[in-house]
Design an enzyme around this catalytic site. Sequence first.
Site, PDB file in Angstrom:
ATOM      1  N   ASP A 331       0.850  -1.181   0.000  1.00  0.00           N
ATOM      2  CA  ASP A 331       0.000   0.000   0.000  1.00  0.00           C
ATOM      3  C   ASP A 331       0.885   1.230   0.000  1.00  0.00           C
ATOM      4  O   ASP A 331       2.022   1.166   0.440  1.00  0.00           O
ATOM      5  CB  ASP A 331      -0.795   0.070   1.306  1.00  0.00           C
ATOM      6  N   ASN A 766      27.667 -37.897  19.013  1.00  0.00           N
ATOM      7  CA  ASN A 766      26.352 -37.481  18.536  1.00  0.00           C
ATOM      8  C   ASN A 766      25.737 -36.463  19.491  1.00  0.00           C
ATOM      9  O   ASN A 766      25.177 -35.455  19.083  1.00  0.00           O
ATOM     10  CB  ASN A 766      25.452 -38.716  18.425  1.00  0.00           C
TER      11      ASN A 766
HETATM   12  P1  ADP Z   1      -4.660   4.173  -0.372  1.00  0.00           P
HETATM   13  O1  ADP Z   1      -4.238   3.085  -1.280  1.00  0.00           O
HETATM   14  O2  ADP Z   1      -3.783   5.365  -0.504  1.00  0.00           O
HETATM   15  O3  ADP Z   1      -4.885   3.747   1.021  1.00  0.00           O
HETATM   16  P2  ADP Z   1      -7.524   4.503  -0.403  1.00  0.00           P
HETATM   17  O4  ADP Z   1      -8.132   3.300  -1.000  1.00  0.00           O
HETATM   18  O5  ADP Z   1      -7.562   4.704   1.046  1.00  0.00           O
HETATM   19  O6  ADP Z   1      -6.040   4.669  -0.973  1.00  0.00           O
HETATM   20  O7  ADP Z   1      -8.179   5.791  -1.055  1.00  0.00           O
HETATM   21  C1  ADP Z   1      -8.410   5.890  -2.425  1.00  0.00           C
HETATM   22  C2  ADP Z   1      -9.117   7.172  -2.742  1.00  0.00           C
HETATM   23  O8  ADP Z   1     -10.351   7.216  -2.060  1.00  0.00           O
HETATM   24  C3  ADP Z   1      -8.348   8.399  -2.284  1.00  0.00           C
HETATM   25  O9  ADP Z   1      -7.554   8.885  -3.311  1.00  0.00           O
HETATM   26  C4  ADP Z   1      -9.454   9.366  -1.949  1.00  0.00           C
HETATM   27  O10 ADP Z   1      -9.801  10.092  -3.093  1.00  0.00           O
HETATM   28  C5  ADP Z   1     -10.594   8.484  -1.549  1.00  0.00           C
HETATM   29  N1  ADP Z   1     -10.702   8.415  -0.103  1.00  0.00           N
HETATM   30  C6  ADP Z   1      -9.793   7.914   0.777  1.00  0.00           C
HETATM   31  N2  ADP Z   1     -10.230   7.984   2.032  1.00  0.00           N
HETATM   32  C7  ADP Z   1     -11.458   8.543   1.977  1.00  0.00           C
HETATM   33  C8  ADP Z   1     -12.454   8.883   2.941  1.00  0.00           C
HETATM   34  N3  ADP Z   1     -12.263   8.656   4.227  1.00  0.00           N
HETATM   35  N4  ADP Z   1     -13.595   9.429   2.503  1.00  0.00           N
HETATM   36  C9  ADP Z   1     -13.801   9.651   1.198  1.00  0.00           C
HETATM   37  N5  ADP Z   1     -12.918   9.362   0.247  1.00  0.00           N
HETATM   38  C10 ADP Z   1     -11.756   8.813   0.608  1.00  0.00           C
END
Ligand code: ADP
Length: 937
Positions: A331, A766
């Site tokens: 990640d 051993n």
């Molecule tokens: P990462 O791989 O960085 O953990 P996430 O899956 O957490 O990515 O987030 C992907 C996208 O979702 C982010 O780029 C953001 O736009 C959106 N996002 C992340 N967290 C939130 C949240 N708590 N509420 C709304 N949108 C979110």
Amino acid sequence: MSTWYKLDSAEVLQQLDTNADRGLSEAEVTDRLKKYGFNELTEEPRENLWQILWKQLTATMVVVLIVAALISIALRDYINAGAIFAIVAFNAILGVRQEYQAGQAIAALKKLAVSTVKVHRDDRLQEISARELVPGDIVLLETGNLASADYRLLESSNLQIQESSLTGESEPTDKNAQTLISALPKTEPPLADRHNMAYMGTVITYGRGLAVVTETGNDTELGHVATAIQTVQPKPTPLQHRLDQLGVRMAIVTMFLVFAIFGLGLLRGEELSLMFLTAVSLAVAAIPEGLPAVVTITLALGAQRMLRQHALIRKLPAVETLGSVTVICSDKTGTLTENRMTATFLAMADHRVDLTSPEHRAALNTYTDPSRLLPSPLLQEQPELAWLLTGGVLCNDALLEPEPDRPHEFHAVGDPTEGALVMTAARLGLWKEKLEQVLPRVAEEPFDAGCKRMTTVHTLPPIATPMPKALELVVSECVRFGDISHIAFTKGSVGSLLEISTQVWVNGKPEAIDAHWQQKIREENDQLAKNGMRVLGIAFRPFTSLNIDADETISDRRETLEQNLIFIGMVGMIDPVRHEAKEAVQMCREAGIRPVMITGDHPLTAQAIARELGIVPNDSILTGQELSNLSKQALQEQVEDISIYARVSPQNKLDIVQALQKRGHIVAMTGDGVNDAPALKQADIGIAMGITGTDVAKEAADMVLLDDNFATIVAATREGRMIYDNIRKFIKYTLTGNAGELWVILLAPFFGLPLPLIPLQILWINLLADGLLALALSVEPSERKIMRRLPRPPDESIFGRGVGRGIIWIGLLLGLVLLAIAYRYWSSEQASWQTMVFTTLALSRMGMAETMRSDRDSLFRIGLLSNKPLLGAVLLTFGLQMSVIYIPILQTLFQTTPLSAIDLFICFALSTVVFGAIELEKWLIRRKIKGDSIEPI
Ligand code: ADP
Ligand code: MG
């Protein structure tokens, strides 16, 4: 009582004598812990010392020895019998000690793997170990949690629970705290129909809730079922499995040789009983029956060391697999970066504000005292900014909490992305708590990693409500919409919001989103992302009337709420890269491991961060959508070249792991969400985040990163390599020595010699060599360049990379040295000839243990002091060997004669032959690989 579901929640609380707001007091908790015990299922008690001892004594080889001793008694050879018994006892003590240690290490690891729960106790929200839950505790349920006891729900919001561990049904069930008692049939409803309950071991896959603990430990429904299921013995690791097979083959070869020796001895006219004992001793010494046990111990102790570096091993074989990892898929947020988000840009449709610029920095409150808050001048000038932040703060689960010792300073708790929004809003004068009082939340759709957005629904205040100054601004915005009942705020990735937005908020008015606006917004988004920022879009939708029908299925409700939005703007936040991660990426490179970034974030954000970390040799990047359009075949072709995956969904992660595995990679994959579980299970090493990870992810993982740090993964692979190295060294060392003994005894009759070693001497060697010396090899520190060589192929034979070769040629050399000395002394009719063989063998094995510590570095380079346990074992062995030669009573027992100083020196000199030969081989290896930047494995 198991009929809690029939009572309404007030009655449940009363019967459990608890309070939904304050929770139990610490004193009550202590009492209840005494009364109900810890919240854990009783396991089959671990083996106690006696059971371990019994297992040791009944091992085949030991039984053979005991039979031999009994036969000796029958032959009135009491001395021999006694000595054999003594050796059996020593062996057993060593074995018991090791196994007990390993058991303790594994138990300690298990204890740590227990999940934590958020409870209300003493009027405070606390996080405690699930073990400490008692009936009456008030617990918070969040998506991704495992229910840690049996609960009666008190509040629920879109709650869905997957109960397959109890009911076998893998589709999640909707749960609702309000389920009416009368709605439940009179007869006992099945577990799956008790919609106001949550049971231990089930998984909260969606929504949130509050619940009271009704039963704990064995009283839970799972407890009723589980008492029938005894804890399963840990499965043997792949290595152990192979070693077991190896053991069988070795046993067959050895038995064949032992029979040959037995026959040859008889032909030569040796006594039957002596030949019998010799054969038995040889079999005992040469068959590596203790190997699987040593592997477990080494792995368990290795896991303990990894824990000190913040990697918690949940499945023992992972320790071994870690050593052969070829790709680490990680990640981005929190693992490669610090997850310390700071919102620095606010961008509206047509202009943006850089909060880090000097003029605006001044606009941010440095104090954060909610009672004195005024909207900052910035918000007064640009009320639409206030609207943007209102959306960001309300559609948000993070909170500000006062610092323990500085009540006027605050920190955010919850998801750092959301925390950054709440913090920035507070510094501009918008306090989340106050906002929520004016615009209370009545419904929500939680963040979903698939569609990358979340939504909350709020009711509007009656017009005349008095409100804090700061909020008047916000309310005056609301009032613009005239006669509306609710407002929904949605936040998420800009792309996902644009898909469902039809209008954009410009200077306090909605305008239709046309191609021009689309492009403008996307450009702004890209601009921020290019600088490595994480960008969140915020949108809203007013409703004149809204019926939030609880019966609507979740996907339908999402669709109803998330359409025709008005896009307000976006917030850009920076998240610095972890500096350790940068080094760790470099280390991966050198170790032949490919780091791959997998993120839900924007491709440009991902690319900027990847560049900063040095992950990308080229800039090739694949988005989740592109990936979904590829065939499995096409993905497999691309997977070797791509180091960044952006905007991925959990399903994409699974596809990536599978494609990499098809290409022969050993894949480590990180994950934190509920939906990551399949990918974690599929990966060779599934790694869950310890801090931000859900229980579900942890449950599915082989390893948990307690500090969420990428560098920890790399440290664990290093440890894994070292452990595997040490197991190989152990095997090489014991089998080489055994081979030497077999050779000399097998070849002696061909030169007309009687038996060069008596049975007790064989058993003695051993015990010392395979018991004391070899064990100390398993704590050998890592090789100098362990992270400068390619990962080991997972199917590599244990005899690969010089182990088999060593066993054959070094074993033979040792046998020949011993044979030479035996022949020389025997033919000149010296009584000490056997003692010479015996002592040379003991000294040779001490030298071998030292020099076999490294596969390529000279002992003179690594030094005797770098493995003190081994040095201690060598000195002890030496002392013991001298006692056997020079103490009269032991002389009788072991049939030795005292050696003259010259003879002793000769033994020393001869023992350096094998030592020198191994050093020479290492020198040749070093010369061959000199200059390679990455060494072959
Ligand atoms: P990462 O791989 O960085 O953990 P996430 O899956 O957490 O990515 O987030 C992907 C996208 O979702 C982010 O780029 C953001 O736009 C959106 N996002 C992340 N967290 C939130 C949240 N708590 N509420 C709304 N949108 C979110
Ligand atoms: Mg995330």
